[in-house]
Design a protein around this motif. Structure first.
Motif, mmCIF file in Angstrom:
data_model
loop_
_atom_site.group_PDB
_atom_site.id
_atom_site.type_symbol
_atom_site.label_atom_id
_atom_site.label_comp_id
_atom_site.label_asym_id
_atom_site.label_seq_id
_atom_site.Cartn_x
_atom_site.Cartn_y
_atom_site.Cartn_z
ATOM 1 N N ILE A 82 -47.294 -18.278 2.419
ATOM 2 C CA ILE A 82 -46.869 -19.099 3.661
ATOM 3 C C ILE A 82 -45.384 -18.895 4.161
ATOM 4 O O ILE A 82 -45.093 -18.930 5.154
ATOM 5 C CB ILE A 82 -47.136 -20.652 3.298
ATOM 6 C CG1 ILE A 82 -47.171 -21.235 4.779
ATOM 7 C CG2 ILE A 82 -45.720 -21.163 2.581
ATOM 8 C CD1 ILE A 82 -47.877 -22.719 4.384
ATOM 9 N N PHE A 99 -41.344 -24.178 4.497
ATOM 10 C CA PHE A 99 -42.959 -24.274 4.324
ATOM 11 C C PHE A 99 -42.826 -24.062 2.974
ATOM 12 O O PHE A 99 -43.975 -24.712 2.338
ATOM 13 C CB PHE A 99 -43.469 -23.102 5.128
ATOM 14 C CG PHE A 99 -43.869 -23.283 6.521
ATOM 15 C CD1 PHE A 99 -44.908 -24.003 6.933
ATOM 16 C CD2 PHE A 99 -42.819 -22.904 7.232
ATOM 17 C CE1 PHE A 99 -45.369 -23.998 8.358
ATOM 18 C CE2 PHE A 99 -42.962 -23.033 8.726
ATOM 19 C CZ PHE A 99 -44.226 -23.661 9.313
ATOM 20 N N GLY A 322 -50.483 -15.904 5.365
ATOM 21 C CA GLY A 322 -49.905 -16.978 5.522
ATOM 22 C C GLY A 322 -50.455 -17.911 6.702
ATOM 23 O O GLY A 322 -50.238 -19.167 6.604
ATOM 24 N N ALA A 326 -51.573 -21.674 6.774
ATOM 25 C CA ALA A 326 -50.786 -22.758 7.516
ATOM 26 C C ALA A 326 -51.823 -23.338 8.403
ATOM 27 O O ALA A 326 -51.765 -24.615 8.504
ATOM 28 C CB ALA A 326 -49.929 -22.069 8.406
#
Length: 337
Positions: A82, A99, A322, A326
């Motif tokens: 991420i 993040f 990533g 997310a």
């Protein structure tokens, strides 16, 4: 700007950059050379990327242990991936940390500890690159003279690092100053109507508590967590070496000989600069800069293709993973609401 819009801008910049790099370099003989690419060495480049992910995850695990927390590889790999997504949608790749902090918080690690872990992890990379840069400047002096923009950018980087270093030292040595500045920002946010006055005191107390937590954990790395911190530094050195081996591996796979150390020195200069490029994820500058570096070792009609391949393999694979993470987290949050 929303996350979706930032990601759209990132994709637009990447697409335009790739088209520009390829258009300025590819000719009729490019594809003849690419057909001779060694598939085994090309596969090895992908293995280096995977090894880099594992080493990066191991760094996080060591830093978490230094802070008195335990993370598993299963918990840590999403934190690694991420970071690529967060870095891609923010200037100077600065969004990866927030993040990562969020995912670490979801794994029951406090915000203060999460900030300390992610900050130290990033500083390790920047510090190691900074140690290599003097050798890069000497080795690639002709390259720097041909690109005068790099000289001006170096001044900008030095100023930025100096300011960041001062803020970092203050955050550890004088956390009360950071508390005062943070409280002032929260009060101003209340005046703008962004914070409910009823929650202002709670917000100030929470921020002060996390600042104390962050400061104490930074000190912890140099005291009871020193051994785990040393292991993380060793892992950081190996991780950087593995990551920087991808570029010479691609050059050799294309059938060209390369001076390994010279290639890594030139690459280190590019990687260091990308940390401070104000575009989203360093895109644009990354593709163009990589083409310039590859152009030192291969004919120009291959430099663009190899620069794009390097970015696709070393960065955009992680960005894709990533992005999936997310999306999964955002979908999970929507379902909970």
């Amino acid at each position: 700007m929303t996350v979706r819009k930032s990601f759209s801008f990132f994709l637009a910049i990447v697409i335009v950059s790739i088209i520009g790099v390829l258009f300025s370099s590819v000719d009729s003989s490019t594809f003849d050379v690419l057909q001779k690419t060694n598939p085994v060495l090309l596969s090895f480049a992908f293995l280096l990327v995977a090894a880099g992910w594992l080493l990066d995850a191991f760094k996080f695990i060591c830093l978490a242990r230094a802070a008195g927390e335990k993370l598993t590889l299963k918990q840590t790999l999403p934190v690694i991936w991420i970071n690529y997504f967060g870095a891609a949608i923010t200037p100077m790749q600065s969004g990866g940390g927030p993040f990562q902090i969020y995912l670490l918080y979801k794994n029951n690690i406090s915000v203060g500890k999460s900030i300390a872990i992610t900050l130290v992890r990033t500083l390790q990379v920047i510090f190691l690159l900074a140690l290599i840069i003097p050798f890069s400047l000497v080795s690639e002096s002709d390259f720097i003279r041909r690109h005068s923009l790099i000289q001006w950018f170096a001044v900008y980087v030095i100023i930025f690092i100096a300011i960041s270093a001062v803020v970092l030292v203050i955050s550890v040595m004088r956390p009360q100053w950071i508390k005062r500045w943070s409280s002032g920002i929260l009060v101003r946010l209340k005046h703008f109507g962004l914070i409910n006055p009823r929650f202002l005191l709670h917000a100030v107390r929470w921020v002060n508590r996390e600042i104390d937590n962050y400061s104490s954990n930074i000190r912890l790395f140099m005291s009871t967590g020193r051994n785990w911190f040393i292991v993380s530094v060793i892992a950081a050195v190996i991780h950087l070496w593995v990551y920087m081996s991808i570029m010479p591996c691609l050059i050799i796979a294309a059938g060209f000989s390369v001076k390994y150390m010279q290639c890594m020195l030139a690459e280190s200069l590019l990687l260091f600069i990308l940390y401070f490029v104000p575009t989203l994820g360093g895109s644009g500058a990354a593709e163009g800069g990589a083409a310039a570096v590859f152009g030192l070792f291969v004919p120009w009609n291959l430099a663009g293709v190899m620069a794009v391949s390097w970015r696709l393999i070393s960065e955009y694979t992680g960005t894709a993973l990533g992005t999936v993470i997310a999306i999964n987290f955002s979908d999970g949050a929507v379902q909970k609401n």
